[in-house]
Design an enzyme around this catalytic site. Sequence first.
Site, PDB file in Angstrom:
ATOM      1  N   ASN A 150       0.804  -1.219   0.000  1.00 57.34           N
ATOM      2  CA  ASN A 150       0.000   0.000   0.000  1.00 57.34           C
ATOM      3  C   ASN A 150       0.843   1.276   0.000  1.00 57.34           C
ATOM      4  OD1 ASN A 150       0.185  -1.610   2.552  1.00 57.34           O
ATOM      5  ND2 ASN A 150      -0.244   0.380   3.480  1.00 57.34           N
ATOM      6  N   GLN A 178      -4.822  -3.827  -2.584  1.00 57.37           N
ATOM      7  CA  GLN A 178      -4.388  -2.707  -3.433  1.00 57.37           C
ATOM      8  C   GLN A 178      -4.312  -3.074  -4.913  1.00 57.37           C
ATOM      9  OE1 GLN A 178      -4.068   0.375  -2.662  1.00 57.37           O
ATOM     10  NE2 GLN A 178      -4.013   0.312  -0.425  1.00 57.37           N
ATOM     11  N   GLY A 199     -13.270  -3.312  -1.092  1.00 60.77           N
ATOM     12  CA  GLY A 199     -14.110  -2.542  -2.018  1.00 60.77           C
ATOM     13  C   GLY A 199     -13.651  -1.111  -2.229  1.00 60.77           C
ATOM     14  N   HIS A 200     -13.249  -0.433  -1.132  1.00 60.87           N
ATOM     15  CA  HIS A 200     -13.021   1.015  -1.269  1.00 60.87           C
ATOM     16  C   HIS A 200     -11.704   1.365  -1.938  1.00 60.87           C
ATOM     17  CE1 HIS A 200     -10.344   1.961   2.330  1.00 60.87           C
ATOM     18  NE2 HIS A 200     -10.690   0.721   2.591  1.00 60.87           N
ATOM     19  N   CYS A 323       2.379  10.040  13.220  1.00 62.92           N
ATOM     20  CA  CYS A 323       2.694  11.113  14.167  1.00 62.92           C
ATOM     21  C   CYS A 323       2.059  10.779  15.516  1.00 62.92           C
ATOM     22  CB  CYS A 323       2.140  12.434  13.630  1.00 62.92           C
ATOM     23  SG  CYS A 323       2.572  13.815  14.671  1.00 62.92           S
TER      24      CYS A 323
HETATM   25  C1  LIG Z   1      -2.780  -3.792   1.648  1.00 63.21           C
HETATM   26  C2  LIG Z   1      -4.022  -3.538   2.452  1.00 63.21           C
HETATM   27  N1  LIG Z   1      -4.616  -4.567   3.074  1.00 63.21           N
HETATM   28  C3  LIG Z   1      -5.735  -4.397   3.795  1.00 63.21           C
HETATM   29  C4  LIG Z   1      -6.308  -3.160   3.952  1.00 63.21           C
HETATM   30  C5  LIG Z   1      -7.526  -3.016   4.811  1.00 63.21           C
HETATM   31  O1  LIG Z   1      -8.688  -2.807   4.049  1.00 63.21           O
HETATM   32  P1  LIG Z   1      -9.956  -2.114   4.734  1.00 63.21           P
HETATM   33  O2  LIG Z   1      -9.638  -0.664   4.855  1.00 63.21           O
HETATM   34  O3  LIG Z   1     -11.095  -2.384   3.780  1.00 63.21           O
HETATM   35  O4  LIG Z   1     -10.169  -2.765   6.034  1.00 63.21           O
HETATM   36  C6  LIG Z   1      -5.710  -2.054   3.326  1.00 63.21           C
HETATM   37  C7  LIG Z   1      -6.275  -0.689   3.523  1.00 63.21           C
HETATM   38  O5  LIG Z   1      -5.537   0.267   3.582  1.00 63.21           O
HETATM   39  C8  LIG Z   1      -4.547  -2.254   2.552  1.00 63.21           C
HETATM   40  O6  LIG Z   1      -3.935  -1.242   1.947  1.00 63.21           O
END
Ligand SMILES: Cc1ncc(COP(=O)(O)O)c(C=O)c1O
Length: 377
Positions: A150, A178, A199-200, A323
Amino acid sequence: MPIYLDNNATTQVHPRVATVIEAYLRSPGGNPSSDHAAGREAAAAVARARGQVAALLGCDATEIVFTGSGSESNNLALKGVAYAHRDKGRHLVISATEHPAVTAPARFLEREGWELTVVPVGGDGRVRPGDVARALRRDTVLVSIMHSNNETGVMNPVVPIAALCHARGVLFHIDAAQSVGKVPIHVLDDAIDLLTVAGHKMGAPKGVGALFVRAGVPLEPVIHGAGHEGGRRAGTENVAYIAGLGEACALALERGLATFATQVRPLRDRLHELLVAGIPGLELNGHLTDRLPNTLNVSVPGALGREVLDTCAEVEASTGSACHEGEDSPSGVLLAMGLSPERALGALRLTLGIQTTAGDIDRAAAALLMAVDAHLG
Ligand SMILES: Cc1ncc(COP(=O)(O)O)c(C=O)c1O
């Protein structure tokens, strides 16, 4: 309007996804388990979405479990496999740059008596298959490695890792939160056993996710209750958001998985070039090419990434550092790659979306260069 370059944090809900969700929110809204017209309509919506997610991943619809988030999918993968296989073995393997949604359930299992091996990453951010091979033991039940990171967008060599896990009879989970919708993934061709979707990160709303579970892989539910999702995750389905996630997957497939990269990568690379030209000594964090096409993580020498962004209201982005009580702590992902704390604290994570334009990139680069100039004098 500020320029939004934080698409790895979350994406805008795609207008077509919003339309689908609204339609279900305004419909009679039966329970998918009810045996009447409203219930059957809801069940049909969930079934359609399951088919759309499965089509994007290249699996059977019965192999998709809807969840409430990417975090829940990761928890279900790790805890679900660990508890279902606890008589076979109690050893798990993850990498040093996993998202907390993998690290925290793995640490929880460690407290519950499982043993955990954390494999390192190279300076380019990638896990080396040889390190995974060396970590495997007779009692290893699961390896969980993220498809892409991420913070840096670095993509791991999941196909050779899957092959070596299978040769040793070990299940392989990838956190593809991602990657899904940005780069092609085919779970059957790539021999993945479990895969997380959030989803988001792909044009659906926050609060819906999915887990691919290969047929025949035993899984203990994390949420026990009635037999929803084939007995793998209890809870009345969030029909509207599930329909939205299905639509987001259908959109990604319709657009063509190569299109995201061909559209977004040149803009990402242009942003990189503009920043390199204006900031002496700017350093790229992560592999140059094995990276998500939308992700640019760079360190500004001598500056704090957070302070640069604090004075750059025109750009919405993030740093990866945290932070706490006024003290910045460097990103654990960048430290795990062997970067110095100073370089990690200078990091900016700039992540584009399908809606980002060339004009956005030029404006964002100009604003960031002004903010860096103001800091470095
Ligand atoms: C690599 C990764 N795994 C898992 C998640 C977690 O997903 P969620 O925000 O839907 O819980 C994220 C969210 O930032 C992510 O970047």
